[in-house]
Design an enzyme around this catalytic site. Sequence first.
Site, PDB file in Angstrom:
ATOM      1  N   ASP A 249      89.493 -29.444   2.152  1.00  0.00           N
ATOM      2  CA  ASP A 249      88.448 -29.221   3.432  1.00  0.00           C
ATOM      3  C   ASP A 249      87.475 -28.290   3.179  1.00  0.00           C
ATOM      4  O   ASP A 249      87.342 -26.964   2.461  1.00  0.00           O
ATOM      5  CB  ASP A 249      89.079 -29.201   4.688  1.00  0.00           C
ATOM      6  CG  ASP A 249      88.475 -29.320   6.002  1.00  0.00           C
ATOM      7  OD1 ASP A 249      87.384 -29.807   5.757  1.00  0.00           O
ATOM      8  OD2 ASP A 249      88.930 -29.111   7.065  1.00  0.00           O
ATOM      9  N   LYS A 250      86.398 -28.480   3.967  1.00  0.00           N
ATOM     10  CA  LYS A 250      85.205 -27.246   4.129  1.00  0.00           C
ATOM     11  C   LYS A 250      85.111 -26.873   5.457  1.00  0.00           C
ATOM     12  O   LYS A 250      85.566 -27.715   6.291  1.00  0.00           O
ATOM     13  CB  LYS A 250      83.972 -27.636   3.477  1.00  0.00           C
ATOM     14  CG  LYS A 250      83.152 -28.858   3.941  1.00  0.00           C
ATOM     15  CD  LYS A 250      82.446 -28.930   5.415  1.00  0.00           C
ATOM     16  CE  LYS A 250      81.149 -28.057   5.137  1.00  0.00           C
ATOM     17  NZ  LYS A 250      80.275 -28.074   6.432  1.00  0.00           N
ATOM     18  N   HIS A 251      84.450 -25.914   5.772  1.00  0.00           N
ATOM     19  CA  HIS A 251      84.234 -25.358   6.919  1.00  0.00           C
ATOM     20  C   HIS A 251      82.786 -24.500   6.956  1.00  0.00           C
ATOM     21  O   HIS A 251      82.755 -23.763   6.018  1.00  0.00           O
ATOM     22  CB  HIS A 251      85.432 -24.480   7.677  1.00  0.00           C
ATOM     23  CG  HIS A 251      85.236 -23.862   8.983  1.00  0.00           C
ATOM     24  ND1 HIS A 251      85.065 -24.958  10.103  1.00  0.00           N
ATOM     25  CD2 HIS A 251      84.820 -22.962   9.537  1.00  0.00           C
ATOM     26  CE1 HIS A 251      85.092 -24.256  11.156  1.00  0.00           C
ATOM     27  NE2 HIS A 251      84.825 -23.120  10.866  1.00  0.00           N
ATOM     28  N   SER A 252      82.342 -24.925   7.922  1.00  0.00           N
ATOM     29  CA  SER A 252      80.920 -24.038   8.197  1.00  0.00           C
ATOM     30  C   SER A 252      80.814 -22.967   9.402  1.00  0.00           C
ATOM     31  O   SER A 252      81.685 -23.441  10.402  1.00  0.00           O
ATOM     32  CB  SER A 252      79.664 -25.030   8.441  1.00  0.00           C
ATOM     33  OG  SER A 252      78.650 -24.330   8.818  1.00  0.00           O
TER      34      SER A 252
ATOM     35  N   THR B 243      80.301 -30.228  14.914  1.00  0.00           N
ATOM     36  CA  THR B 243      80.265 -31.741  14.057  1.00  0.00           C
ATOM     37  C   THR B 243      81.033 -32.610  15.283  1.00  0.00           C
ATOM     38  O   THR B 243      80.879 -33.820  15.414  1.00  0.00           O
ATOM     39  CB  THR B 243      81.304 -31.789  12.934  1.00  0.00           C
ATOM     40  OG1 THR B 243      80.447 -30.809  12.107  1.00  0.00           O
ATOM     41  CG2 THR B 243      81.474 -33.037  12.155  1.00  0.00           C
TER      42      THR B 243
ATOM     43  N   ARG C 256      88.523 -13.306  23.791  1.00  0.00           N
ATOM     44  CA  ARG C 256      87.302 -12.486  23.088  1.00  0.00           C
ATOM     45  C   ARG C 256      86.154 -12.984  23.421  1.00  0.00           C
ATOM     46  O   ARG C 256      85.232 -12.034  23.398  1.00  0.00           O
ATOM     47  CB  ARG C 256      87.529 -12.886  21.582  1.00  0.00           C
ATOM     48  CG  ARG C 256      88.745 -12.211  20.670  1.00  0.00           C
ATOM     49  CD  ARG C 256      89.014 -12.869  19.648  1.00  0.00           C
ATOM     50  NE  ARG C 256      87.771 -12.797  18.727  1.00  0.00           N
ATOM     51  CZ  ARG C 256      87.508 -13.473  17.629  1.00  0.00           C
ATOM     52  NH1 ARG C 256      88.261 -14.599  17.567  1.00  0.00           N
ATOM     53  NH2 ARG C 256      86.398 -13.375  17.023  1.00  0.00           N
TER      54      ARG C 256
ATOM     55  N   SER D 295      90.791 -16.191  13.174  1.00  0.00           N
ATOM     56  CA  SER D 295      90.600 -17.310  14.073  1.00  0.00           C
ATOM     57  C   SER D 295      90.316 -18.522  13.131  1.00  0.00           C
ATOM     58  O   SER D 295      90.602 -19.584  13.559  1.00  0.00           O
ATOM     59  CB  SER D 295      89.508 -16.872  15.017  1.00  0.00           C
ATOM     60  OG  SER D 295      88.884 -17.885  15.808  1.00  0.00           O
TER      61      SER D 295
ATOM     62  N   LYS E 132      93.180 -22.140  12.134  1.00  0.00           N
ATOM     63  CA  LYS E 132      92.926 -23.560  12.469  1.00  0.00           C
ATOM     64  C   LYS E 132      92.844 -24.507  11.064  1.00  0.00           C
ATOM     65  O   LYS E 132      93.306 -25.692  11.253  1.00  0.00           O
ATOM     66  CB  LYS E 132      91.697 -23.957  13.345  1.00  0.00           C
ATOM     67  CG  LYS E 132      91.642 -23.200  14.816  1.00  0.00           C
ATOM     68  CD  LYS E 132      90.494 -23.099  15.541  1.00  0.00           C
ATOM     69  CE  LYS E 132      89.645 -21.958  14.961  1.00  0.00           C
ATOM     70  NZ  LYS E 132      88.812 -21.378  16.011  1.00  0.00           N
ATOM     71  N   LYS E 133      92.257 -23.910  10.063  1.00  0.00           N
ATOM     72  CA  LYS E 133      92.062 -24.648   9.034  1.00  0.00           C
ATOM     73  C   LYS E 133      93.301 -24.666   8.007  1.00  0.00           C
ATOM     74  O   LYS E 133      93.804 -25.706   7.569  1.00  0.00           O
ATOM     75  CB  LYS E 133      90.976 -23.871   8.054  1.00  0.00           C
ATOM     76  CG  LYS E 133      89.577 -24.130   8.694  1.00  0.00           C
ATOM     77  CD  LYS E 133      89.138 -25.693   8.243  1.00  0.00           C
ATOM     78  CE  LYS E 133      88.406 -26.336   9.170  1.00  0.00           C
ATOM     79  NZ  LYS E 133      88.081 -27.545   8.877  1.00  0.00           N
TER      80      LYS E 133
HETATM   81  N1  URA Z   1      84.424 -19.317  15.082  1.00  0.00           N
HETATM   82  C1  URA Z   1      86.053 -19.531  15.144  1.00  0.00           C
HETATM   83  O1  URA Z   1      86.630 -20.258  15.199  1.00  0.00           O
HETATM   84  N2  URA Z   1      86.298 -18.287  15.376  1.00  0.00           N
HETATM   85  C2  URA Z   1      85.718 -17.011  15.592  1.00  0.00           C
HETATM   86  O2  URA Z   1      86.403 -15.987  16.057  1.00  0.00           O
HETATM   87  C3  URA Z   1      84.321 -17.021  15.455  1.00  0.00           C
HETATM   88  C4  URA Z   1      83.650 -18.355  15.040  1.00  0.00           C
END
Ligand code: URA
Length: 454
Positions: free
Chosen positions: A79-82, A119, A167, A182, A186-187
């Site tokens: 996967d990729k994440h931006s 997205t 936060r 964070s 999730k990833k």
């Molecule tokens: N995106 C996230 O998912 N977590 C953060 O803490 C900042 C940006």
Amino acid sequence: MLAQEFIRHKRDHGTHDAGRIDEFIDGITSGEVADAQIAAWAMAVFLNGLNLDECVALTRAMTHSGMCLEWRVDGPVVDKHSTGGVGDTVSLMLAPMIAACGGFVPMISGRGLGHTGGTYDKLESIPGYRAAPTITEFRKVVERVGCSIIGQTADLAPADKRLYAIRDVTSTVESIPMITASILSKKLAEGLGTLVMDVKVGRGAFMERDEDAVELAHSIARVATEAGTPTVAVLTDMDQPLGSVAGNALEIVYAIDYLTDGGATGTRRESRMDEVVMALGVEMLTGGKLAASPSEARVMLLKTLDSGTAAERFAKMVRSMGGPADLVTDPWKHLERAPITVDVTAERAGFVGHIDTRHIGLAVGVLGGGRSRPQDSIDHTVGITSLAAVGEQVDANQRLATIHARTNETADRVGTMIRSAYSIHPEPPTPRLTVRQRVTSSGAAEVPTEIPTI
Ligand code: URA
């Protein structure tokens, strides 16, 4: 463990051990730890930081606070994440391109917040597309099609959901270790073999300064790799919108154009977008061992575009997720258009020297296409197209962009915003790299050998 003792320890510059972090995160997930205690701890971490071991332990604990996916598929799970930007449609193209090369992409995407797009919101503009399916349905589509893109679910990393919400309202978001944990929680819960991070840098990004973006990139690559998922981060430019389009349904059409080389509206592939798609795609294919070298990966990626296999995967993914079967061949039959379109023109002749990209993102929000609070609803039809790029030569009164608006009032307001976001100079600007650096877990930061573009 008493939560107040845990907080005191960090307040007094102590180092947490992994066991204590696990207990605190369990308390966040179960509700045993109060909001005030989470806020106090987040501020202590914001001020005093976490070392690498603590950050790895926090990432692992948050990853395991919910379900972690496991895959029995015949290929690498990547996967990729931006970190978020403006006009960043890369995920929509890259997921089907990687699937067409034999990878499996279980992509969980976020909503746009503030000036950046998400997205998830883009996909929600497709009628019928189930962006929040059950995990079982998500798994089935990934296994059958090779990719599926959905929104965040309560099943994965629930501790992050609660911690992030706190936060967000306590001025503790901008902490590299907490951002790292964070994003990664999730990833990593997706059960990946490899992750590629696109860390955006510039006026339209979360990190405006190169040094901050490099620090975040190092942190993410090191922590993810230590936590068991080999990860490379690529720093890419966000000092101008990545593509010439920003807005949800409009970006879906842009992605279809990219996959079909202009099949939807005639917009051909744009070079800056291409560079980012290729740079991230090469990392995904080589990291997933689908290609032996960057040059082989590049050839494979181009083939998915030229042969139409990436477009086919995208169409199949949309259909499998409940969207229209002919979205790729006839997107405007299904996507709603904004009722008003207005051109914004240049006040004088010259070269586009700079674009205040944050203001372009905020302009989409003013049109109704973005949100300032997570619970806000959005207008998927609105946005901006034909954005002139940095370095482009324009005549006085030549178009800088086209606004797609719901009302004349918002179109007028946004016209003023766009005009003031553009700086027109008499001389062309110095070319800048779109793909700035590649950062690995060992801390190596290489500048790619790339021809600078403007
Ligand atoms: N995106 C996230 O998912 N977590 C953060 O803490 C900042 C940006």
